[in-house]
Design a protein around this motif. Structure first.
Motif, PDB file in Angstrom:
ATOM      1  N   MET A   1       0.825  -1.205   0.000  1.00 54.90           N
ATOM      2  CA  MET A   1       0.000   0.000   0.000  1.00 54.90           C
ATOM      3  C   MET A   1       0.861   1.259   0.000  1.00 54.90           C
ATOM      4  SD  MET A   1      -3.301   0.914   2.362  1.00 54.90           S
ATOM      5  CE  MET A   1      -2.402   1.025   3.902  1.00 54.90           C
ATOM      6  N   GLY A   2       1.937   1.264   0.782  1.00 52.66           N
ATOM      7  CA  GLY A   2       2.827   2.421   0.820  1.00 52.66           C
ATOM      8  C   GLY A   2       3.422   2.716  -0.543  1.00 52.66           C
ATOM      9  N   GLN A   3       3.834   1.683  -1.263  1.00 52.41           N
ATOM     10  CA  GLN A   3       4.404   1.878  -2.591  1.00 52.41           C
ATOM     11  C   GLN A   3       3.368   2.454  -3.556  1.00 52.41           C
ATOM     12  OE1 GLN A   3       6.041  -1.862  -3.827  1.00 52.41           O
ATOM     13  NE2 GLN A   3       7.538  -1.939  -2.174  1.00 52.41           N
ATOM     14  N   LEU A   4       2.139   1.947  -3.478  1.00 50.90           N
ATOM     15  CA  LEU A   4       1.090   2.426  -4.377  1.00 50.90           C
ATOM     16  C   LEU A   4       0.718   3.870  -4.078  1.00 50.90           C
ATOM     17  CD1 LEU A   4      -1.199  -0.736  -4.391  1.00 50.90           C
ATOM     18  CD2 LEU A   4       0.228   0.082  -6.272  1.00 50.90           C
ATOM     19  N   VAL A   5       0.659   4.220  -2.805  1.00 48.05           N
ATOM     20  CA  VAL A   5       0.320   5.602  -2.435  1.00 48.05           C
ATOM     21  C   VAL A   5       1.389   6.565  -2.927  1.00 48.05           C
ATOM     22  CG1 VAL A   5       0.060   7.184  -0.484  1.00 48.05           C
ATOM     23  CG2 VAL A   5      -1.115   4.984  -0.455  1.00 48.05           C
ATOM     24  N   VAL A   6       2.657   6.236  -2.699  1.00 51.00           N
ATOM     25  CA  VAL A   6       3.744   7.099  -3.163  1.00 51.00           C
ATOM     26  C   VAL A   6       3.742   7.193  -4.688  1.00 51.00           C
ATOM     27  CG1 VAL A   6       6.260   7.323  -3.319  1.00 51.00           C
ATOM     28  CG2 VAL A   6       5.194   6.764  -1.141  1.00 51.00           C
ATOM     29  N   GLY A   7       3.467   6.052  -5.357  1.00 49.54           N
ATOM     30  CA  GLY A   7       3.402   6.076  -6.809  1.00 49.54           C
ATOM     31  C   GLY A   7       2.282   6.976  -7.324  1.00 49.54           C
ATOM     32  N   ALA A   8       1.103   6.890  -6.695  1.00 50.70           N
ATOM     33  CA  ALA A   8      -0.024   7.726  -7.120  1.00 50.70           C
ATOM     34  C   ALA A   8       0.267   9.206  -6.880  1.00 50.70           C
ATOM     35  CB  ALA A   8      -1.282   7.303  -6.371  1.00 50.70           C
TER      36      ALA A   8
END
Length: 391
Positions: free
Chosen positions: A152-159
């Motif tokens: 989730m952390g990776q996806l949030v930073v990516g978004a």
């Protein structure tokens, strides 16, 4: 210095090696793991800037991203040596310093070969940090919850990166991305002290002492490989699938943006559920939905069917991944198996689009890709189930 020496020194000094707050360790794992793959998670924005600012061609841009992905995966090889010999906190500090230095130097790179070398160094350091994050998560009481937050952390930073970087690029150019990465890593570096000093000793481990058969570990790694080949092969060409079905580029782009949010939701659900429900049930449900979403794309899907398939695919992809990693963590909490998984993930991400592209060219359509992807995901399920410890 190996981990047994570390433990002896800690015992003499009265230090408790694993007395770190679980929340502090969780913060270290999630934040480091979120920052490391930022370039890859924001690849569309970074690639566009490389083309406009550096005037790079598609092959050069592709080579640059392949170098970053390859270096992150290759970090696995030296880690087989240092995971048992070097204090993980010290390794995290050294890797973090290299990551910061390589990104700062990338700002002033004047040639493509220099930028390529610096991005290799940055990704190698990032891969080493990712291995520490994966191995540290495996030693926690509830790995599936931690891996859910990890994804989730990776996806949030990516978004966030995809929404903010284009505006920063307009003002400051590509340097803004590299400087931001260096600053974020500098801010996170103090959290390195919350990582374990090394793998848990047998006395500290809550796992059974019996050794895991090699074939179970192999099944687990092959399950991850199949999972990533399937998802990366289909996701790479999902825009082409929508275009062939007559869906406009704008509608497709908006749906895929929403799908990113669904990915965050999927990882969040995996984290919230954790160990509350039987993992076997969750794996069966998740894989069934993933295979079903691929089959929904067959033929010429309408906008509604394409939307349902894309959202379900992204949700289940990020929902399943933490469960798979938790299964591997159950097999071995020393860090060796999680280290190997880093290499397998990179290999799957590279192999998937390559195989999918050739399959599309040779068959002239997407149907074999989608059926093959669904079958491969079910094969991945069988391998993961075969790798699990006996209850």
């Amino acid at each position: 210095m190996n981990t047994s020496t570390i433990d002896k020194n800690q015992a003499l000094s009265g230090e408790q090696p694993h007395a770190v707050s679980p929340r502090a360790r969780l913060a270290a794992i999630v934040l480091f793991a979120a920052i490391i793959p930022t370039i890859l998670m924001t690849a569309p924005a970074v690639a566009a800037q490389l083309a406009s600012q550096w005037h790079l061609g598609p092959s050069q841009i592709g080579d640059l991203f392949a170098t970053e992905l390859g270096a992150m995966s290759l970090a696995t090889l030296p880690a087989f040596w240092w995971l048992k010999r070097i204090d993980w906190r010290r390794a995290a500090l050294l890797a973090g310093a290299l990551f910061i230095g390589a990104n700062l130097l990338s700002i002033w790179a004047q040639s493509y070969p220099a930028l390529l070398a610096l991005r290799f160094a940055s990704a190698l350091a990032g891969g080493s940090l990712m291995i520490i994050c994966l191995s540290s998560a495996a030693s926690t009481a509830n790995p599936s919850r931690v891996y859910g937050l990890w994804v989730m952390g990776q996806l949030v930073v990516g978004a966030l990166g995809l929404s903010l970087l284009p505006h920063l690029f307009e003002q400051y150019g590509l340097a803004a991305c590299y400087l931001l990465l260096a600053v974020l890593m500098t801010l996170c570096l103090p959290l390195a002290r919350y990582f374990p000093r090394g793998a848990a000793s047998p006395a500290q481990s809550t796992q059974p002492a019996a050794a895991v058969p090699t074939w179970k570990a192999a099944c687990g790694l092959l399950g991850i490989l199949g999972f990533y080949i399937s998802l990366s092969g289909v996701w790479t060409f999902i825009g082409s699938i929508s275009a062939q079905a007559g869906i406009s580029a704008q509608a497709s782009g908006e749906l895929l943006a929403v799908a990113t949010v669904m990915g965050i939701v999927g990882a969040g659900c995996a984290s919230l559920i954790g160990n509350r429900l039987p993992r076997l049930l969750l794996l069966l449900l998740g894989y069934a939905l993933m295979a079903g979403s691929l089959l929904l794309l067959l033929g010429a899907p309408t906008l509604a069917r394409f939307a349902l398939a894309a959202l379900a695919f992204k949700f289940t992809w990020t929902f399943i991944l933490p469960l798979i990693l938790a299964c591997l963590a159950d097999l071995d909490r020393s860090g060796k198996l999680m280290n190997a998984s880093n290499l397998v993930i990179g290999g799957g991400l590279a192999i998937g689009p390559t195989l999918a592209g050739r399959l599309i060219e040779n068959t002239g359509g997407f149907q074999p890709l989608l059926i093959g992807g669904a079958c491969l995901s079910l094969l991945s399920l069988a391998l993961i189930l075969g790798s699990r410890r006996a209850p």
